[in-house]
Design an enzyme around this catalytic site. Structure first.
Site, PDB file in Angstrom:
ATOM      1  N   GLU A 147       0.766  -1.283  -0.070  1.00  0.00           N
ATOM      2  CA  GLU A 147      -0.095   0.048   0.002  1.00  0.00           C
ATOM      3  C   GLU A 147       0.894   1.305  -0.055  1.00  0.00           C
ATOM      4  O   GLU A 147       0.945   2.175   0.832  1.00  0.00           O
ATOM      5  CB  GLU A 147      -0.859   0.103   1.282  1.00  0.00           C
ATOM      6  CG  GLU A 147      -1.885  -1.177   1.213  1.00  0.00           C
ATOM      7  CD  GLU A 147      -2.915  -0.904   2.376  1.00  0.00           C
ATOM      8  OE1 GLU A 147      -4.153  -1.756   2.017  1.00  0.00           O
ATOM      9  OE2 GLU A 147      -2.669  -0.427   3.254  1.00  0.00           O
ATOM     10  N   GLU A 170      -5.652  -8.414   0.960  1.00  0.00           N
ATOM     11  CA  GLU A 170      -6.478  -8.125   2.367  1.00  0.00           C
ATOM     12  C   GLU A 170      -7.971  -7.785   1.945  1.00  0.00           C
ATOM     13  O   GLU A 170      -8.489  -7.205   0.955  1.00  0.00           O
ATOM     14  CB  GLU A 170      -5.653  -6.641   2.806  1.00  0.00           C
ATOM     15  CG  GLU A 170      -4.570  -6.921   3.670  1.00  0.00           C
ATOM     16  CD  GLU A 170      -3.969  -5.434   4.223  1.00  0.00           C
ATOM     17  OE1 GLU A 170      -5.051  -4.661   4.596  1.00  0.00           O
ATOM     18  OE2 GLU A 170      -2.846  -5.379   4.443  1.00  0.00           O
TER      19      GLU A 170
END
Length: 456
Positions: A156, A365
């Protein structure tokens, strides 16, 4: 046909604890949270001492993969790049335990815990951090290549760069557009450098990047809204995924930034060439919610993230001046932390990413954070089961329509430290009682997931 990977995910700072053990250095998160006396990950879930128990529990939950990250300050012991053999030994033990329990390791090299000595020298503002990351990544490849087939450069980039340099609620706590742009570029350049050395070194396995994926919808079909959607897509997704997967930084985004007066001179032809020629083998998508946007109307750039749960519900806000405004759909459910629950966005997002990049996809995720009482014998979490069921069904639907999706990882394997939300925001399939000797207790969702996997 390759087996589909059903797993759960963690991150080093959020779960390991043992923050000063075995010659581990201070990370930027250690420094920041201690400096401001905030709840921290000094102990976290104590995965450092209990990893065998946790991995065994994942195996007993029917999972066949485990996603985790390596801690840079645990592996490199000083600015000279000296390797910490104790850190290497720890991660080799974790990896061997994964194989013992039949769990395919999915390993992230960087999940936000930059060594503090690098942060003190400018962190991701300093081009030398890119070289330091390359050296660290090569150490990881050299020491663990016999045990790892799935590598991720960064987890991320958007989240840690925007929150650290733009929103200011993560370390280093800045509010500066130019620092954001420069940090973003340096991270993507560093990622490409790691891909380059991985492929040139002919290490086994594949290497990718994990992105906080935010598919973009518009409030209507007008030209103005479509332009706002493109701005939002560049802001949310394209600067990471286009750069990593296609080797192309979105040119219209660079044009927009340049027209707004931002200096991009550090994006030199030699660095652009590294990015262009060293693209990833797969993409990992972390999906929590989409972005619903409308054209920018008025006001300054406003970026508010709810880190307070119920107390802050409804306070989240995103306005990027001259680009777009994010709006809340009144017809969808939201969590206490203002995260929209919208599985349709995952289905649409997977198909968009597949048709655009034609690379294998892992959903690295996906989960729901809530406040839970874990003193009970077993946490009953039907809301998590419903969330997972709807999102996994969205994935399987996209897969049926041709998308090459190869795995799903629930966030998270067990309760852990949730950055600025502390330990109150719980995502785990396994409850951890932080007040009672870190007892592990599988939640109802753990058993639901096990049953679901066995049927698929």
């Amino acid at each position: 046909m390759k087996q589909f990977l059903w797993g759960s995910a963690t991150a080093s700072y959020q779960c390991e604890g043992a923050w000063r053990e075995d010659d581990k250095l201070e990370s930027m998160w250690d420094h920041y949270l201690h400096e401001f006396q905030l709840e921290n990950g000094d102990v976290a879930s104590d995965f450092y001492h209990r990893f065998d128990e946790d991995l065994k529990m994942a195996k007993e939950g029917g999972q066949n993969s485990f996603r985790f990250s390596l801690s840079w300050p645990r592996i490199i012991k000083n600015p000279q790049g000296e390797v910490n053999e104790k850190g290497i030994a720890f991660y080799r033990s974790v990896l061997k335990a994964c194989h013992h329990y039949g769990l395919v390791p999915n390993v992230t090299i960087y999940h936000w815990d930059l060594p503090q000595y690098l942060e003190a020298q400018g962190g991701w503002q300093n081009e030398e951090t890119c070289q330091a990351f390359l050296d660290y990544a090569k150490v990881c490849f050299d020491y663990f290549h016999d045990l790892v087939d799935i590598w991720v450069t960064f987890n991320e980039p958007r989240w840690f760069i925007f929150n650290g340099y733009f929103i200011g609620n993560y370390p280093p706590g800045c509010h500066d557009v130019d620092m954001t742009i420069k940090g973003a570029f340096h991270v993507m350049y560093a990622s490409a450098l790691a891909v380059k050395v991985f492929k040139e070194g002919k290490y086994p396995g594949k290497i990718g990047i994990v992105h906080s994926y935010t598919p973009v919808n518009g409030i209507d079909e007008t030209v103005e809204t479509r332009i706002a959607m493109r701005y939002a897509d560049n802001y949310c997704n394209n600067w990471v995924l286009d750069t990593a997967a296609l080797g192309e930084i979105p040119i219209d985004m660079l044009g927009k930034l340049s027209s707004e007066g931002h200096d991009l001179s550090y994006m030199t032809p030699d660095k652009i060439a590294v990015i262009k020629h060293h693209t990833v083998d797969f993409i990992g998508l972390n999906y929590y919610a989409r972005a619903l946007v409308k054209p920018y109307t008025t006001g300054e750039t406003t970026l508010i993230v709810n880190n307070k749960g119920k107390e802050g519900k409804g306070t989240s806000k995103t306005i990027v001046k001259g680009w777009f405004e994010q709006v809340s759909d009144p017809n969808t459910k939201k969590t206490e932390w203002d995260t929209e629950i919208y599985p349709q966005g995952l289905y649409e997002g997977i198909l968009n990413a597949w048709h655009k990049y034609h690379l294998p996809i892992y959903i690295t995720e996906n989960g729901i954070g809530v406040s839970e009482d874990v003193t009970v014998e077993q946490v009953q979490d039907p809301y998590r089961i419903e969330f997972m069921k709807e999102h996994i069904e969205a994935i399987l639907k996209a897969k049926e329509e041709g998308a090459d999706v190869r795995g799903y990882y629930a966030w998270s394997a067990f309760d852990l430290y949730s950055w600025k939300n502390g330990c109150e925001k719980r995502y785990g399939l396994v409850a951890i009682d932080f007040e009672d000797q870190l007892k592990r207790k599988p939640k109802a969702s753990y058993y639901w997931y096990k049953d679901f996997i066995s049927k698929h």
